[in-house]
Design an enzyme around this catalytic site. Structure first.
Site, PDB file in Angstrom:
ATOM      1  CB  CYS A   1      -0.888  -0.095   1.114  1.00  0.00           C
ATOM      2  SG  CYS A   1      -2.402   0.941   0.863  1.00  0.00           S
TER       3      CYS A   1
ATOM      4  CG  HIS B   1      -3.365  -3.579   3.549  1.00  0.00           C
ATOM      5  ND1 HIS B   1      -2.520  -3.021   4.611  1.00  0.00           N
ATOM      6  CD2 HIS B   1      -3.618  -2.303   2.972  1.00  0.00           C
ATOM      7  CE1 HIS B   1      -2.454  -1.764   4.363  1.00  0.00           C
ATOM      8  NE2 HIS B   1      -3.206  -1.464   3.527  1.00  0.00           N
TER       9      HIS B   1
ATOM     10  CD  GLU C   1      -0.793  -6.161   5.888  1.00  0.00           C
ATOM     11  OE1 GLU C   1      -1.018  -4.773   6.055  1.00  0.00           O
ATOM     12  OE2 GLU C   1      -0.605  -6.395   4.534  1.00  0.00           O
TER      13      GLU C   1
END
Length: 222
Positions: free
Chosen positions: A99, A198, A200
């Protein structure tokens, strides 16, 4: 073989924030996370790879533009992460930008950003969500295609800015349905990839974990 040390930058937002989840992914594939903060001098630390995570908007002064939106900048992070990126590129270390991290990598190499995306959207929602509700169109013959293994994937969306002009050496490897850049990479570098979403927050999806696995595999422990 020694564990590769992965420097991670980003905001500390609770016990299960982005930095925690990135560190979890790094450990999952045999790496050792090293958390870097604005108070640190990155030259004082030894590391084998880098993850620059998400956070506040990037100050447009870094790409010679005037502010177009209400400022939400973090100059201390800008300074730290530009230094980390500089150090990583000088040492030819593998690096993943997430990002804001992807945007900053692009700016470092002379690229520019859209400061506000609402006017760029016709087919996609401007809603923020950690859920994989957006379609990623993966460009063929790219590293991203190799890691993700498909022409499309589902991704999340937590950004109001995005890459406009790509920086030197970068090519676009993924877009959304509006053509907004979702991934960039440098095919001549080794491992230098930035993703707008994202991963994660999507660690339960194997294809998303592949990004972290590939980063670790590209590292040469010092």
């Amino acid at each position: 073989m020694a564990q590769p040390v992965i420097a991670i930058t980003g905001p500390e937002k609770g016990a299960f924030g982005p930095r925690f989840l990135v560190a979890l992914a790094v450990r999952l594939y045999g790496g050792r996370p090293l958390q870097l903060r604005p108070s640190h001098n990155p030259e004082d630390y030894a590391f084998d790879g880098v993850v620059v995570t998400g956070g506040h908007d990037i100050d447009p002064v870094l790409y010679a533009a005037k502010p177009e939106v209400e400022p939400k900048y973090d100059s201390a992070r800008d300074k730290l992460e530009m230094a980390v990126i500089d150090l990583a590129l000088t040492r030819k270390l593998p690096m993943l930008g997430i990002c804001r991290g992807a945007q900053l990598m692009n700016v470092y190499r002379g690229g520019t950003l859209y400061q506000e995306l609402l006017k760029q959207r016709e087919k996609t929602s401007h809603r923020w969500t950690i859920l994989p509700l957006k379609t990623l169109c993966i460009h063929p013959n790219t590293w991203l295609a190799e890691f993700m293994g498909r022409q499309t994937a589902r991704i999340n969306s937590l950004h109001n800015q995005a890459i406009n002009k790509t920086g030197a050496g970068f090519q676009v490897s993924g877009t959304d349905l509006d053509g907004i850049v979702q991934a960039i990479e440098d095919p001549d570098y080794g491992f230098l990839i930035g993703v707008q979403w994202h991963p994660e927050f999507l660690l339960l999806i194997r294809r998303q974990r592949q990004l972290f696995k590939a980063l670790i595999q590209a590292c040469k422990p010092s």
